[in-house]
Design a protein around this motif. Sequence first.
Motif, PDB file in Angstrom:
ATOM      1  N   ASN A 156       0.851  -1.398  -0.173  1.00  0.00           N
ATOM      2  CA  ASN A 156       0.020  -0.212   0.241  1.00  0.00           C
ATOM      3  C   ASN A 156       0.769   0.895   0.080  1.00  0.00           C
ATOM      4  O   ASN A 156       0.414   1.970   0.088  1.00  0.00           O
ATOM      5  N   VAL A 157       2.296   1.171  -0.379  1.00  0.00           N
ATOM      6  CA  VAL A 157       2.518   2.419  -0.452  1.00  0.00           C
ATOM      7  C   VAL A 157       2.414   3.114  -1.853  1.00  0.00           C
ATOM      8  O   VAL A 157       2.030   2.939  -1.791  1.00  0.00           O
ATOM      9  N   LEU A 158       2.850   4.869  -1.011  1.00  0.00           N
ATOM     10  CA  LEU A 158       1.962   5.608  -1.768  1.00  0.00           C
ATOM     11  C   LEU A 158       3.045   5.769  -2.812  1.00  0.00           C
ATOM     12  O   LEU A 158       4.708   5.286  -2.819  1.00  0.00           O
ATOM     13  N   PRO A 159       2.310   6.898  -4.069  1.00  0.00           N
ATOM     14  CA  PRO A 159       4.087   6.671  -5.263  1.00  0.00           C
ATOM     15  C   PRO A 159       5.335   7.471  -4.513  1.00  0.00           C
ATOM     16  O   PRO A 159       4.669   8.436  -3.282  1.00  0.00           O
ATOM     17  N   PHE A 160       6.712   6.927  -4.966  1.00  0.00           N
ATOM     18  CA  PHE A 160       7.452   7.934  -4.648  1.00  0.00           C
ATOM     19  C   PHE A 160       8.116   9.400  -4.126  1.00  0.00           C
ATOM     20  O   PHE A 160       8.335   9.962  -3.775  1.00  0.00           O
ATOM     21  N   ALA A 161       7.109   9.901  -5.527  1.00  0.00           N
ATOM     22  CA  ALA A 161       7.598  11.218  -5.247  1.00  0.00           C
ATOM     23  C   ALA A 161       7.041  11.825  -4.269  1.00  0.00           C
ATOM     24  O   ALA A 161       7.109  13.020  -3.646  1.00  0.00           O
ATOM     25  N   ASN A 162       5.919  11.459  -3.482  1.00  0.00           N
ATOM     26  CA  ASN A 162       5.791  11.633  -1.486  1.00  0.00           C
ATOM     27  C   ASN A 162       6.339  11.793  -0.418  1.00  0.00           C
ATOM     28  O   ASN A 162       6.223  12.770   0.261  1.00  0.00           O
TER      29      ASN A 162
END
Length: 490
Positions: free
Chosen positions: A394-400
């Motif tokens: 469930n990891v968010l897009p790495f740009a965050n």
Amino acid sequence: MRTCMKDSDAQAVPPVGQPPRTETSDSALTLERRGIAHIPTSQRYGHPRNQFTVRFAPVIYLAGIYLGASGGPLGLGLTGSISAIVLANILGSIVTGLCAVMGPRLGMPQLPMGRAPFGYFGNFLPAFLTLLMCIGYYSVGTVLGAKSLASLLNAPYAPTVVVVAAVSILIGIFGYKILHALGKIITNVSIVVLTVVSIVLIVHGGGPGTTATVTGVDYWLAWSVLFTAVFGYTASWAPYASDYSRYLPENSKPSSIFAAASTGLFASTTWMMCLGAGLITLMPGGDVIDAFGVALPGWLRYVVLLTLGLSAIPHNSVNLYSGAMNTLTCDVKLPQWVTVTIAGLVGLVIALVFGGDQFQANFLLFLHVLSYYITPWVAILLVDYYVVQRGGRNVLPFANFYTPAGAFGRFNVAGLAALVIGVVVSVPFMANEFYTGPIGVSLGGADLSYFVSAIVAAVVYLVARRWFAPHAGATQLPGHAEASRLEKTN
């Protein structure tokens, strides 16, 4: 509007319409310039089995032997020391292995991952503390490596320290590839050398310190002192873990990464510490290094100390390299090679000033104090990744992870509060030369604060994040497209 991104943080995602950048050379002497940037799929390489050597090699220096030998003055004898060493290293290696698994999934060093539970700016606190840890361990390695080499070569200490530091800095500047390459060489050589030494020590047999000199409650209290010190040392490798696994392909099997990383660390720490525990039985109350001369023939003693002295240099470089990752995580706007150099020079001064006769006692105290922050930090990070993010699924897009405008916000009160509360609640359980809490006193100096702080921090974070963590849905960035936009605005 200018973002908070900078060159060292820039994402490795090419602007739209351009092909992905690839590694220009497979040489270990290729200078790494990526900093803490996310590693795109096109630039992943390596095999999980390499995690064994990169965890094994950095421990092959004199610190583990000194720590293992500390059970002798406590009166534990050989059996008590080895049992404390083995059990503590199992726990510490598991923690580090779990952190290493996170690298391929998120494609970044360990400390930037902390922006999820602590916030972009809130993560500066653990990043700065870890930077201090890296410089501290680099200084330890420089002192021990230089002492060993100076003694063998009949060279003055100060110039030897400078040479060891200079070579360590140079290797740290080149970074990831050369550290993995040296890890393989050191592992292969040290396994041969340590096997020969172990056989010779077993044939020689233990000395007068083999039998424990304390019994009953005093024995178990002394056992707990060694257990917690060893655990603190081994678990302290966790903040480095993903620094050396982030280039692995994203589909690398987590169980393979965990097995290789945890086994490599356990094998090296346990082997070195058990050697120290065995050697000190030959000279109870003496210096463990002098005990080498009692059990080993002259030529073998020379080979062993030379190996351990030279192996301290790559150990130092690992700490400088990870220290650079922590510095960049704090938004220091300097190139990676500059941060490595500055940290190396600071550690060199420490090694010259504090590398005296009381070094072993200072080293043990350093381990105790260090662990007070590490265990609650690791607990929060692991809970966030394995529970909140469901093991990265469930990891968010790495740009965050690379802007305070992302889903994790500037400060995550839940993570910061859990870290502080975990440490504060554990204060009565602390026991060291600076301070011993009431529970630590009642336990005769056994320090259980590490485990108390970890449990409390994990529970507080799980509860507090429901109310205080930033609401991801309203602010999360869309991923590669946003990362590309951020890169072009630098």
